[in-house]
Design a protein around this motif. Structure first.
Motif, PDB file in Angstrom:
ATOM      1  N   TRP A  56       0.832  -1.200   0.000  1.00 48.17           N
ATOM      2  CA  TRP A  56       0.000   0.000   0.000  1.00 48.17           C
ATOM      3  C   TRP A  56       0.869   1.252   0.000  1.00 48.17           C
ATOM      4  O   TRP A  56       0.525   2.261  -0.609  1.00 48.17           O
ATOM      5  N   LYS A  57       2.022   1.168   0.668  1.00 52.44           N
ATOM      6  CA  LYS A  57       2.935   2.304   0.695  1.00 52.44           C
ATOM      7  C   LYS A  57       3.473   2.582  -0.709  1.00 52.44           C
ATOM      8  O   LYS A  57       3.639   3.731  -1.100  1.00 52.44           O
ATOM      9  N   TYR A  59       2.103   1.223  -3.839  1.00 51.83           N
ATOM     10  CA  TYR A  59       1.083   1.337  -4.888  1.00 51.83           C
ATOM     11  C   TYR A  59      -0.195   2.040  -4.441  1.00 51.83           C
ATOM     12  O   TYR A  59      -1.153   2.125  -5.207  1.00 51.83           O
ATOM     13  N   ASN A  61      -1.077   5.223  -3.851  1.00 52.90           N
ATOM     14  CA  ASN A  61      -1.491   6.409  -4.603  1.00 52.90           C
ATOM     15  C   ASN A  61      -2.000   6.035  -5.989  1.00 52.90           C
ATOM     16  O   ASN A  61      -2.959   6.626  -6.487  1.00 52.90           O
ATOM     17  N   THR A  62      -1.384   5.039  -6.611  1.00 51.41           N
ATOM     18  CA  THR A  62      -1.825   4.599  -7.935  1.00 51.41           C
ATOM     19  C   THR A  62      -3.236   4.018  -7.862  1.00 51.41           C
ATOM     20  O   THR A  62      -4.087   4.335  -8.692  1.00 51.41           O
ATOM     21  N   ASN A  64      -5.482   4.578  -5.543  1.00 51.09           N
ATOM     22  CA  ASN A  64      -6.406   5.649  -5.190  1.00 51.09           C
ATOM     23  C   ASN A  64      -6.740   6.504  -6.408  1.00 51.09           C
ATOM     24  O   ASN A  64      -7.892   6.883  -6.607  1.00 51.09           O
ATOM     25  N   ASP A  65      -5.743   6.807  -7.223  1.00 48.36           N
ATOM     26  CA  ASP A  65      -6.000   7.605  -8.420  1.00 48.36           C
ATOM     27  C   ASP A  65      -6.850   6.862  -9.444  1.00 48.36           C
ATOM     28  O   ASP A  65      -7.605   7.478 -10.189  1.00 48.36           O
ATOM     29  N   TYR A  68     -10.535   7.176  -7.982  1.00 49.70           N
ATOM     30  CA  TYR A  68     -11.016   8.496  -7.597  1.00 49.70           C
ATOM     31  C   TYR A  68     -11.590   9.181  -8.806  1.00 49.70           C
ATOM     32  O   TYR A  68     -10.918   9.320  -9.831  1.00 49.70           O
TER      33      TYR A  68
END
Length: 101
Positions: A56-57, A59, A61-62, A64-65, A68
């Motif tokens: 999670w640390k 990947y 942000n990927t 989440n983007d 979103y």
């Protein structure tokens, strides 16, 4: 009225926690099959949680983007109403449709 936290009550709690921990340590040091299975499952759980944390640390942000919705509107990029649909109302010139056998 009773005293809310009696010293005897706290000492009973401490004694029961200490006895539980001493039994747990005795079982942990024994070479029993259930203890071995517990050690394997506990190590698998800890390894999985650490792997999820690092994944999670890296990947997070990927991911989440990807999910979103960007933009304006009701749910991000989703518009409030579809412009080509007028809802339940039909066109003014259309007659009401009826079921025919």
């Amino acid at each position: 009225m009773e005293e809310p936290w009696d010293f005897e009550f706290l000492s009973r709690i401490a004694d029961s926690c200490l006895s539980f921990l001493s039994e747990f340590v005795d079982d942990w040091l024994a070479n029993d099959m259930r203890v071995s299975i517990f050690k394997i499952l506990l190590s698998w759980l800890i390894f999985s949680l650490i792997a999820i944390h690092f994944a999670w640390k890296i990947y997070g942000n990927t991911v989440n983007d990807m999910y979103y919705r960007q933009g304006t509107g009701q749910n991000g990029g989703t518009p409030d109403t579809a412009p080509h649909l007028s809802g339940w109302e039909g066109k003014e010139g259309d007659a009401l449709k009826t079921h025919r056998d």
